[in-house]
Enzyme design. Structure first.
Site, PDB file in Angstrom:
ATOM      1  N   ILE A   1      28.810  38.914  29.509  1.00 31.43           N
ATOM      2  CA  ILE A   1      28.509  38.756  28.303  1.00 31.43           C
ATOM      3  C   ILE A   1      27.738  37.201  28.287  1.00 31.43           C
ATOM      4  CG2 ILE A   1      30.197  40.028  27.182  1.00 31.43           C
ATOM      5  CD1 ILE A   1      31.753  37.540  26.798  1.00 31.43           C
TER       6      ILE A   1
ATOM      7  N   HIS B   1      30.325  38.944  40.925  1.00 31.72           N
ATOM      8  CA  HIS B   1      29.125  38.884  40.251  1.00 31.72           C
ATOM      9  C   HIS B   1      28.020  39.100  40.792  1.00 31.72           C
ATOM     10  CE1 HIS B   1      31.092  35.872  36.835  1.00 31.72           C
ATOM     11  NE2 HIS B   1      31.718  35.842  37.899  1.00 31.72           N
TER      12      HIS B   1
ATOM     13  N   HIS C   1      36.803  40.124  40.845  1.00 31.73           N
ATOM     14  CA  HIS C   1      35.538  40.373  40.572  1.00 31.73           C
ATOM     15  C   HIS C   1      34.626  39.702  41.388  1.00 31.73           C
ATOM     16  CE1 HIS C   1      36.447  37.074  38.036  1.00 31.73           C
ATOM     17  NE2 HIS C   1      35.231  36.758  37.915  1.00 31.73           N
TER      18      HIS C   1
ATOM     19  N   ASN D   1      34.195  34.101  43.126  1.00 31.67           N
ATOM     20  CA  ASN D   1      35.035  32.912  42.772  1.00 31.67           C
ATOM     21  C   ASN D   1      36.493  33.073  43.122  1.00 31.67           C
ATOM     22  OD1 ASN D   1      32.511  31.535  41.955  1.00 31.67           O
ATOM     23  ND2 ASN D   1      32.753  32.389  40.045  1.00 31.67           N
TER      24      ASN D   1
ATOM     25  N   GLY E   1      36.263  28.291  40.992  1.00 33.28           N
ATOM     26  CA  GLY E   1      35.458  28.468  39.801  1.00 33.28           C
ATOM     27  C   GLY E   1      36.095  29.736  39.118  1.00 33.28           C
ATOM     28  N   GLN E   2      37.000  30.447  39.543  1.00 27.69           N
ATOM     29  CA  GLN E   2      37.286  31.878  39.069  1.00 27.69           C
ATOM     30  C   GLN E   2      38.197  31.484  37.575  1.00 27.69           C
ATOM     31  OE1 GLN E   2      40.391  33.916  41.342  1.00 27.69           O
ATOM     32  NE2 GLN E   2      40.226  35.591  40.011  1.00 27.69           N
TER      33      GLN E   2
END
Length: 112
Positions: A30, A100, A98, A85, A91-92
């Site tokens: 998003i 990216h 997941h 991450n 940075g998660q």
């Protein structure tokens, strides 16, 4: 469960789905960081890469094959980046494993 990605998989939160099978769900990010930016998430709730073990080998391999398929479906024929991450310092921001997939422009290094 109060997991954002589990709610997306369940259809409780809308998403722009690109692919789904029995193991993974793929949807557009998003807040894209590239012209093409989507997430590949296992349907099984796993908090982070640190929770993976031998039992997840097939799942992780499947994630990467699906990432490749969807990247090609989205026109990323000149390359793309896959990022995971892990935990807070990595940075998660959502505690559900997941990946990216970003493309559609030249990726720089270091990433930040």
């Amino acid at each position: 469960m109060d997991c954002l990605f589990c709610k997306i998989i369940a259809g409780e939160i809308p998403s722009e789905k690109l692919y789904e099978d029995e193991l993974v769900y793929v949807f557009k990010d998003i807040n894209p960081e590239a012209p093409v930016h989507f997430l590949v998430i296992p349907k099984e709730h796993i908090n982070s890469t640190d929770e993976l073990d031998e039992a997840h080998k097939e799942l992780v391999g499947h994630v990467f094959l699906v990432a490749k398929k969807v990247a090609h479906d989205e026109g990323l024929t000149n390359g793309y980046r896959i990022v995971n991450n892990c935990k807070e310092d990595g940075g998660q921001t959502v505690n559900h494993l997941h990946f990216h997939v970003l493309g559609g422009r030249s990726m720089q290094w270091p990433p930040g």
